[in-house]
Design a protein around this motif. Structure first.
Motif, mmCIF file in Angstrom:
data_model
loop_
_atom_site.group_PDB
_atom_site.id
_atom_site.type_symbol
_atom_site.label_atom_id
_atom_site.label_comp_id
_atom_site.label_asym_id
_atom_site.label_seq_id
_atom_site.Cartn_x
_atom_site.Cartn_y
_atom_site.Cartn_z
ATOM 1 N N ARG A 177 0.826 -1.207 0.000
ATOM 2 C CA ARG A 177 0.000 0.000 0.000
ATOM 3 C C ARG A 177 0.865 1.264 0.000
ATOM 4 O O ARG A 177 0.569 2.227 -0.705
ATOM 5 C CB ARG A 177 -0.928 0.008 1.226
ATOM 6 C CG ARG A 177 -1.927 1.150 1.238
ATOM 7 C CD ARG A 177 -2.824 1.080 2.462
ATOM 8 N NE ARG A 177 -3.663 -0.100 2.480
ATOM 9 C CZ ARG A 177 -4.778 -0.240 1.761
ATOM 10 N NH1 ARG A 177 -5.181 0.742 0.986
ATOM 11 N NH2 ARG A 177 -5.476 -1.345 1.832
ATOM 12 N N GLN A 236 -7.896 -5.533 -5.347
ATOM 13 C CA GLN A 236 -8.996 -6.497 -5.422
ATOM 14 C C GLN A 236 -9.048 -7.105 -6.822
ATOM 15 O O GLN A 236 -9.193 -8.314 -6.979
ATOM 16 C CB GLN A 236 -10.302 -5.786 -5.095
ATOM 17 C CG GLN A 236 -11.422 -6.749 -4.773
ATOM 18 C CD GLN A 236 -12.650 -6.026 -4.233
ATOM 19 O OE1 GLN A 236 -12.726 -4.797 -4.224
ATOM 20 N NE2 GLN A 236 -13.619 -6.805 -3.794
ATOM 21 N N ASP A 290 -7.269 0.011 -3.218
ATOM 22 C CA ASP A 290 -8.144 -1.114 -2.833
ATOM 23 C C ASP A 290 -8.780 -1.753 -4.065
ATOM 24 O O ASP A 290 -8.831 -2.981 -4.181
ATOM 25 C CB ASP A 290 -9.242 -0.619 -1.875
ATOM 26 C CG ASP A 290 -8.671 -0.279 -0.501
ATOM 27 O OD1 ASP A 290 -7.609 -0.834 -0.157
ATOM 28 O OD2 ASP A 290 -9.263 0.552 0.203
ATOM 29 N N THR A 340 -5.366 -8.388 -2.384
ATOM 30 C CA THR A 340 -5.772 -7.574 -1.226
ATOM 31 C C THR A 340 -5.109 -8.041 0.080
ATOM 32 O O THR A 340 -4.726 -7.215 0.906
ATOM 33 C CB THR A 340 -7.311 -7.616 -1.068
ATOM 34 O OG1 THR A 340 -7.868 -7.206 -2.317
ATOM 35 C CG2 THR A 340 -7.801 -6.699 0.026
#
Lengths: 264, 299
Positions: A116, A140, A136, A145
């Motif tokens: 991230r 995904q 996100d 994730t």
């Protein structure tokens, strides 16, 4: 007309002067590039339609990396015209950058930071004000994730490549450039990446430009190919036409090898 | 501008995770904390000896530590800012310059919405913020230790002197970090990236001041007092090289702030010199071209 609206219309006019409404995602015309005494590209002309997965083949030193570097605005051509997403790369490099994603060969990323944190940096540099929701969404999409908050230093080469793809598509580019994307991956990693590339093309409508020296990769992933030889395009065709012309993979390989042999 | 700040923020986060810069800043803070205690121990030892020989009637001279300002005990911190702080700054700058090249991520960055200059400026801001935090932490530590030594809270003039001292250290350290950044971003080998800025630091700290004086080299480790010239050709050499002896310039400012031994005019000149140093490094950083930072770095 209020001043700010006038400015906007001037800006819009300036952008329209730099863009070219076309069906081509990439257009190169008569592009040459010389490094000191070595000529890397010599009058290269190439057109790639939107929504293609294009594979550029060539042996080491054929000019593949120079071609990608010019298309991604990293270097300027000595002569010729280059448009990416309908925008001239020398006249409006910043505008081109907003339309492209790029994953170079052998990218390591920042080992001490999490997925991230890595992606947040590239998201910010891509102009995303609050990149977390995009991160996100992309993670995904890439089924990654659960690794969002793990440090990249813990990842295998294939997992790093996935983070690399994520940074390249975070801002939803029109054209994605991949330099030797399967280099160093194990067979499972190659298969997974191939599926990702195909789905990016089908699901998100991205034009994908792949640089590779692996013929097998091109025939399994791409919709069209080009073979670069001594800085010039020696052959280009859709993959359907190639497989019709050369029905088995061995025949395609022979074509590739004979073109390579001519350049030596 | 927002991308420059994003780069600075990213740099700060990365430095806080990097082993080398963290270790150096840790050593720097530890030395800063004990530097004042070293001053106190010196005082206690000398005072003890003075009391003994004074009781035996061997001296009539007053105790040299009698009535010294509490800021006296901060003198040792000055040389640690120059030595350990300087090396920490260089290592932070080199690490920052090498980071994207080692991660093979530079081409990804340069195909985003940031220029080469913007990237380097962001990095310099990030490293400077890292050093500001380190100096701020060192200032807090020194403040606490001095309060303990004085057995009272520091008064405003003492706090101001300490803040000014550490603020004067920032352009010196940021300039050294900038030199590290330049070499980290452009050197062809990692070893060159590290050794070259250290050589420049040695030049600035030890060689330039030495050229203008006949003092022994060890005198340059003296925390605050400026190295005296002795006339003749040394005056000429001193006039030429002292503006570039940035560590000595910082010591001049420290002397003025901690024990008032440096004239205000000298301090002003020193402040200008340090600001010019940072400005020069900034200009050199902004002259770096995209092709220079895209070069491969070998271990």
């Amino acid at each position: 007309m209020p001043a700010n609206i006038a400015n906007l219309s001037v800006a819009s006019e300036s952008i329209s002067n730099l863009t070219d409404m076309t069906n081509y995602a990439i257009e190169m015309t008569g592009v040459s590039k010389t490094y000191k005494t070595k000529r890397a590209l010599e009058g290269l002309s190439l057109k790639i339609q939107k929504n293609e997965i294009f594979g550029l083949l060539g042996h080491n030193g054929a000019g593949k990396t120079t071609t990608v570097s010019i298309l991604t605005t990293l270097i300027r051509p000595d002569s010729g015209s280059v448009n990416v997403a309908g925008i001239n790369v020398t006249k409006a490099p910043s505008l081109v950058r907003s339309k492209i994603g790029y994953l170079p060969e052998n990218v390591q990323l920042y080992n001490k930071l999490t997925t991230r944190e890595n992606l947040r940096f590239f998201g910010k540099l891509s102009g995303l004000r609050n990149p977390d929701s995009d991160i996100d969404r992309v993670l995904q999409y890439l089924d990654f994730t659960e690794n969002a908050d793990k440090r990249v230093g813990e990842f295998s080469k294939g997992m790093r490549q996935r983070v690399g793809i994520a940074q390249a598509i975070l801002h939803q580019p029109e054209v994605l450039f991949l330099d030797e994307p399967t280099s160093g991956l194990d067979p499972e990693g190659v298969w997974q990446l191939r599926e990702v590339i195909k789905s990016l093309n089908v699901d998100l409508g991205m034009t994908i430009f792949m640089n590779t020296h692996l013929l097998s990769e091109v025939t399994k992933t791409c919709t069209s190919i080009g073979i670069l030889r001594s800085g010039q395009l020696a052959y280009t065709n859709s993959i359907d036409a190639v497989t019709q012309e050369f029905p088995d993979e061995q025949a395609v390989e022979n074509l590739y090898l004979s073109l390579e042999a001519k350049s030596k | 501008m927002s991308n420059i700040l994003a780069t600075a923020k990213f740099e700060l986060l990365s430095l806080s995770r990097d082993g080398g810069p963290r270790l150096m800043i840790g050593i720097f803070l530890a030395m800063m904390a004990i530097s004042s205690l070293i001053g106190l121990l010196t005082n206690l030892t000398v005072s003890d000896v003075w009391q003994t020989i004074s009781q035996q009637g061997l001296t009539v001279a007053p105790n040299p530590f009698q009535g010294v300002s509490v800021l006296y005990y901060a003198r040792n911190s000055v040389i640690y800012i120059i030595l350990i702080g300087g090396l920490a700054a260089i290592i932070s700058g080199v690490t920052s310059g090498l980071r994207d090249r080692q991660a093979h991520s530079l081409d990804m960055i340069l195909t985003r919405q940031i220029s080469t200059r913007g990237l380097l400026l962001g990095k310099l801001l990030g490293v400077s913020a890292w050093l500001t935090i380190a100096l701020g932490a060192a200032l807090s530590l020194i403040g606490v230790v001095l309060s303990l030594i004085a057995q009272r809270p520091l008064d405003w003039s003492e706090i101001w002197s300490l803040v000014a001292l550490f603020a004067a250290g920032l352009p010196l350290l940021a300039g050294l970090a900038g030199i590290g950044l330049i070499f980290g971003a452009t050197a062809k080998r990692e070893s060159t990236a590290l050794v070259s800025p250290i050589a420049i630091w040695a030049l600035i700290t030890f060689v330039f001041p030495q050229l203008g004086t006949a003092a022994r080299p060890i005198a340059l480790l003296n925390p605050v007092s400026a190295v005296a010239t002795i006339g003749g050709p040394f005056d000429l050499l001193n006039a030429i090289f002292s503006p570039f002896a940035f560590a000595e310039q910082f010591k001049n400012i420290a002397a003025s702030l901690l024990d008032g031994t440096s004239a205000a005019a000298t301090s002003a000149g020193a402040a200008i010199s340090l600001t010019a140093f940072l400005g020069l490094v900034f200009v050199l950083l902004m002259l770096i071209k995209r092709d220079q930072i895209r070069g491969v770095v070998n271990e």
